[in-house]
Enzyme design. Sequence first.
Site: not given
Length: 588
Positions: A218, A413, A564, A496, A455
């Site tokens: 990635h 974003g 972060d 998580g 996310s």
Amino acid sequence: MRKIINNAEHVVDEMMEGYISAYSRYYVKHPDVNGVILKQRRKDKVALVIGGGSGHEPMFSGFVGKGLADAAACGNIFASPDPNTIYQTAKAVEQGKGVLFVYGCYAGDNLNFDMGEEFLNDDGIQTAHVRVWDDVASAPQERIEDRRGIAGDVFVVKIAGAACDAGLELEEVVRVTEKARDNTRTIGVATAPAQLPGVEQPIFTLGEGEIEYGMGLHGERGVLRTTWEDADVLTEKMYKQILDDSDLKTGDEVCVLVNGLGSTTITELAIVFRKVKKLLDADGIKVYDTDLNNYCTSQEMGGFSITLFKLDEELKKYYDMPCYCPYYAKGELTGNTGEAAGGQTEDVQIKSEPEFDVNDVEAAEIVRSKAGILEELNAADARNMLLYIADKIIAKKPYLTEVDSAIGDGDHGIGMAGGMQKVKKKLSHMENEENVYALFEAAGKAMLLSMGGASGVIFGSLYLAGAKGMEAKKAIGAEELAHMEKKSLAAIQERGKAKVGDKTMVDALAPAVEAMEANSEKSLAEMLRAAEAAAKAGVENTKKYQAAFGRAKSLMERAIGYQDAGATSVWLIIQGMREFVEDICEEK
């Protein structure tokens, strides 16, 4: 760099439309989500569903085919598919024998596929998963479950597809697939960066003569930035690291994949294999089969990876079984999937369900119940506050992209903005909702089912987990909001496993929740001021930490000095709550 695209927001949808149209002989697209479905498949077998972020083509959509996967759940560029995509795609192909998911071991994929499995289990569908963790550079042996999945996906998917088509029960398919995964080792290097569609800057930069050693798929930074070396020198270094990590010995047989990352030529890959073959011969390790190709890519990234897949007689049997898709074939080379060899086939019939779109980009009309500072949030105010926060995050997309690009892959974003667009669309149909908690729950579920990446699950839970199961209320104050966010924090940490200091959104959320609890007897505005200040301090603190989760984890101390992105989003969300309550909303 110019990308051959129309609108960056529609890249995956338009790619999917073109891909399915080009290969309509073999595939159909799920009508509601970005799922690639094999048109005709063997009946009465375990269904194999693979998936992950788009941008790695032909993996994952290109590995759906005869003797391979039955379907692929596809996320946005470099982001995992959301739970709804995973759920709907798997449900379209399961045949009562269970579903096996195979995907790379990344935080976002793990969270979203786990949630997709939960939804399927709730429907009485048996599931299992095998996470590919072949990247030897990303974690030591004692933390092998923290390793990333990279080009080794090819071999694991090949074996899993053959085991499913052989008619094995789910438990046996899992055993064989895990053996393939555990016999696979990969390491890669990057020589040039990739660039996300719609983002002006590349994911990372390399100086003249520099390479990134141990690079992820990635665009995550590798474990070492070093100087360029001749192909033979670099190849030998990579080969030795794989051998040091594996139990390969004289007399063993391996399959070799030299995989290009997107812009690497077959000429270069062949030069690398030439050296790999000499090294294997010197060690008395036999080459059973070889592939030189760009299978697991990262847009136009330069570089390559080397994968060694150790065979035994059982794995060799499944490896030799024929398979075919437009980008990968073994055994009998037939492009006709009209008849699956050795069994009956089944045409795909998928029921389409209406879904809201993601084209809402205009700022919502925000209406407050009264001017001035609010002492509580009634349902109408809660809905408008959530709409205001959504617009705020959408407007901050470039900023969040910039923050995430420093140590991640730059998609945070984009993911947050897309999720907030879903929130807006969902809440636009809830003008008459009188239960405050139902609005938070709906907003969280819209994010969770749409965003993908880590996310989606985490930020969806920020709204959803705290509101779920709460007794209906027409209005809430400081105490109720604090209690709701405390519940959300507990659920996020349970799912998580992150704690303060791990360089995640928890670094902002935990101190914010603590400030809410400490100030919950004060006014709503005072409590949110304290929470915002605590969240902002938490964001600053993330600059001091190494990352314990996500794609920045492999950077170790190189992640220090950067904030972060998830923590930044938490701060912006709480800031949005405070701005709405104090009647000082920014113009979008």
